[in-house]
Design a protein around this motif. Structure first.
Motif, PDB file in Angstrom:
ATOM      1  N   ILE A   6      31.008  47.493   0.745  1.00  0.00           N
ATOM      2  CA  ILE A   6      31.075  46.771   2.017  1.00  0.00           C
ATOM      3  C   ILE A   6      29.659  46.659   2.611  1.00  0.00           C
ATOM      4  CG2 ILE A   6      31.910  46.872   4.408  1.00  0.00           C
ATOM      5  CD1 ILE A   6      34.112  46.107   2.497  1.00  0.00           C
ATOM      6  N   ALA A   7      28.926  47.765   2.613  1.00  0.00           N
ATOM      7  CA  ALA A   7      27.557  47.756   3.128  1.00  0.00           C
ATOM      8  C   ALA A   7      26.675  46.816   2.293  1.00  0.00           C
ATOM      9  CB  ALA A   7      26.981  49.169   3.137  1.00  0.00           C
ATOM     10  N   HIS A   8      26.827  46.873   0.982  1.00  0.00           N
ATOM     11  CA  HIS A   8      26.055  46.017   0.077  1.00  0.00           C
ATOM     12  C   HIS A   8      26.278  44.545   0.419  1.00  0.00           C
ATOM     13  CE1 HIS A   8      25.380  43.725  -3.662  1.00  0.00           C
ATOM     14  NE2 HIS A   8      24.375  44.567  -3.841  1.00  0.00           N
ATOM     15  N   ASP A   9      27.528  44.174   0.705  1.00  0.00           N
ATOM     16  CA  ASP A   9      27.830  42.779   1.061  1.00  0.00           C
ATOM     17  C   ASP A   9      27.033  42.339   2.285  1.00  0.00           C
ATOM     18  OD1 ASP A   9      29.617  42.684  -1.040  1.00  0.00           O
ATOM     19  OD2 ASP A   9      31.409  42.837   0.217  1.00  0.00           O
ATOM     20  N   LEU A  10      26.927  43.217   3.282  1.00  0.00           N
ATOM     21  CA  LEU A  10      26.148  42.881   4.476  1.00  0.00           C
ATOM     22  C   LEU A  10      24.654  42.830   4.158  1.00  0.00           C
ATOM     23  CD1 LEU A  10      25.797  42.369   7.521  1.00  0.00           C
ATOM     24  CD2 LEU A  10      25.796  44.860   7.830  1.00  0.00           C
ATOM     25  N   TYR A  11      24.160  43.839   3.452  1.00  0.00           N
ATOM     26  CA  TYR A  11      22.731  43.929   3.171  1.00  0.00           C
ATOM     27  C   TYR A  11      22.220  42.752   2.342  1.00  0.00           C
ATOM     28  CZ  TYR A  11      23.395  48.872   4.466  1.00  0.00           C
ATOM     29  OH  TYR A  11      23.713  50.039   5.104  1.00  0.00           O
ATOM     30  N   HIS A  12      23.090  42.180   1.515  1.00  0.00           N
ATOM     31  CA  HIS A  12      22.676  41.092   0.633  1.00  0.00           C
ATOM     32  C   HIS A  12      23.168  39.721   1.099  1.00  0.00           C
ATOM     33  CE1 HIS A  12      21.918  44.640  -1.818  1.00  0.00           C
ATOM     34  NE2 HIS A  12      20.919  43.913  -2.275  1.00  0.00           N
ATOM     35  N   TYR A  13      23.741  39.684   2.281  1.00  0.00           N
ATOM     36  CA  TYR A  13      24.132  38.401   2.852  1.00  0.00           C
ATOM     37  C   TYR A  13      22.850  37.651   3.220  1.00  0.00           C
ATOM     38  CZ  TYR A  13      26.662  35.000   5.630  1.00  0.00           C
ATOM     39  OH  TYR A  13      27.182  33.841   6.110  1.00  0.00           O
ATOM     40  N   PRO A  14      22.768  36.357   2.920  1.00  0.00           N
ATOM     41  CA  PRO A  14      21.519  35.629   3.211  1.00  0.00           C
ATOM     42  C   PRO A  14      21.141  35.690   4.693  1.00  0.00           C
ATOM     43  CG  PRO A  14      23.040  34.281   1.916  1.00  0.00           C
ATOM     44  CD  PRO A  14      23.785  35.512   2.320  1.00  0.00           C
ATOM     45  N   LEU A  15      19.898  36.023   4.939  1.00  0.00           N
ATOM     46  CA  LEU A  15      19.391  36.054   6.309  1.00  0.00           C
ATOM     47  C   LEU A  15      19.061  34.637   6.770  1.00  0.00           C
ATOM     48  CD1 LEU A  15      16.911  39.050   6.077  1.00  0.00           C
ATOM     49  CD2 LEU A  15      19.078  39.011   7.315  1.00  0.00           C
ATOM     50  N   PRO A  16      19.152  34.404   8.073  1.00  0.00           N
ATOM     51  CA  PRO A  16      18.672  33.119   8.586  1.00  0.00           C
ATOM     52  C   PRO A  16      17.161  33.000   8.338  1.00  0.00           C
ATOM     53  CG  PRO A  16      19.792  34.389  10.311  1.00  0.00           C
ATOM     54  CD  PRO A  16      19.655  35.279   9.131  1.00  0.00           C
ATOM     55  N   ALA A  17      16.656  31.786   8.400  1.00  0.00           N
ATOM     56  CA  ALA A  17      15.215  31.560   8.221  1.00  0.00           C
ATOM     57  C   ALA A  17      14.412  32.379   9.227  1.00  0.00           C
ATOM     58  CB  ALA A  17      14.916  30.073   8.399  1.00  0.00           C
ATOM     59  N   HIS A  18      13.242  32.813   8.828  1.00  0.00           N
ATOM     60  CA  HIS A  18      12.287  33.500   9.721  1.00  0.00           C
ATOM     61  C   HIS A  18      12.876  34.777  10.320  1.00  0.00           C
ATOM     62  CE1 HIS A  18      10.062  29.820   9.256  1.00  0.00           C
ATOM     63  NE2 HIS A  18      11.076  29.139   9.761  1.00  0.00           N
ATOM     64  N   TYR A  63      24.624  31.254  13.764  1.00  0.00           N
ATOM     65  CA  TYR A  63      24.559  31.538  12.334  1.00  0.00           C
ATOM     66  C   TYR A  63      25.614  32.571  11.934  1.00  0.00           C
ATOM     67  CZ  TYR A  63      22.735  32.839   7.761  1.00  0.00           C
ATOM     68  OH  TYR A  63      22.612  33.098   6.420  1.00  0.00           O
ATOM     69  N   TYR A  64      25.675  33.671  12.658  1.00  0.00           N
ATOM     70  CA  TYR A  64      26.596  34.744  12.288  1.00  0.00           C
ATOM     71  C   TYR A  64      28.016  34.488  12.792  1.00  0.00           C
ATOM     72  CZ  TYR A  64      22.812  37.437  10.314  1.00  0.00           C
ATOM     73  OH  TYR A  64      21.780  37.856   9.516  1.00  0.00           O
ATOM     74  N   ASN A  65      28.179  33.768  13.867  1.00  0.00           N
ATOM     75  CA  ASN A  65      29.509  33.497  14.402  1.00  0.00           C
ATOM     76  C   ASN A  65      30.275  32.492  13.537  1.00  0.00           C
ATOM     77  OD1 ASN A  65      31.473  33.964  16.474  1.00  0.00           O
ATOM     78  ND2 ASN A  65      31.024  31.919  17.252  1.00  0.00           N
TER      79      ASN A  65
END
Length: 134
Positions: A6-18, A63-65
């Motif tokens: 579960i943590a891995h899924d969050l950590y590797h979720y694409p970040l928004p630009a910048h 982005y996250y919503n």
């Protein structure tokens, strides 16, 4: 292993630009008085990332919503901005809650300043005997 996934899924979720991750952590076996979904205090995996971004609060919120984790589409992102978050520690386990109303979501970013936020997910287990040990 489940908690780490579960943590891995969050950590590797694409970040928004910048945007960059400043800190990350997860805990399992966290008991909330009413559970994250209000269903009675089952053990829970909580994972979070602390981010800094050149994007505005409104851009980060949108982005996250508008997204969920691909592997766990029932898990929604929680976002807590720097001035409206409260860090909670219970029995050495850390999670975040809103400390006050987040106010308006500004689309402005002060030049030279970063928007700081916590992105958190919670996954509750329907039965306490599920193995969640990482």
């Amino acid at each position: 292993l489940y908690a780490k996934n579960i943590a891995h899924d969050l950590y590797h979720y694409p970040l928004p630009a910048h945007t960059k991750i400043v800190e990350k952590n997860f805990d399992y076996g966290v008991f909330f008085p009413n559970g994250p979904t209000g269903s009675g205090g089952y053990p829970t995996v909580v994972a979070f990332i602390e981010i800094e971004s050149e994007l505005s609060r409104k851009e980060l919120y949108n982005y996250y919503n508008e997204n969920t984790l691909p592997e766990n589409d029932e898990v929604k992102f929680e976002i807590y901005f720097e001035d409206s978050q409260k860090k909670i520690e219970v029995d050495g386990k850390v999670f975040y809650e809103r400390s006050e109303s987040p106010g308006s979501l500004s689309s402005e970013v002060t030049k030279g300043e970063k928007t700081k936020a916590i992105i958190q997910i919670k996954k509750e287990f329907s039965h306490p005997s599920h193995s969640i040990i990482g």
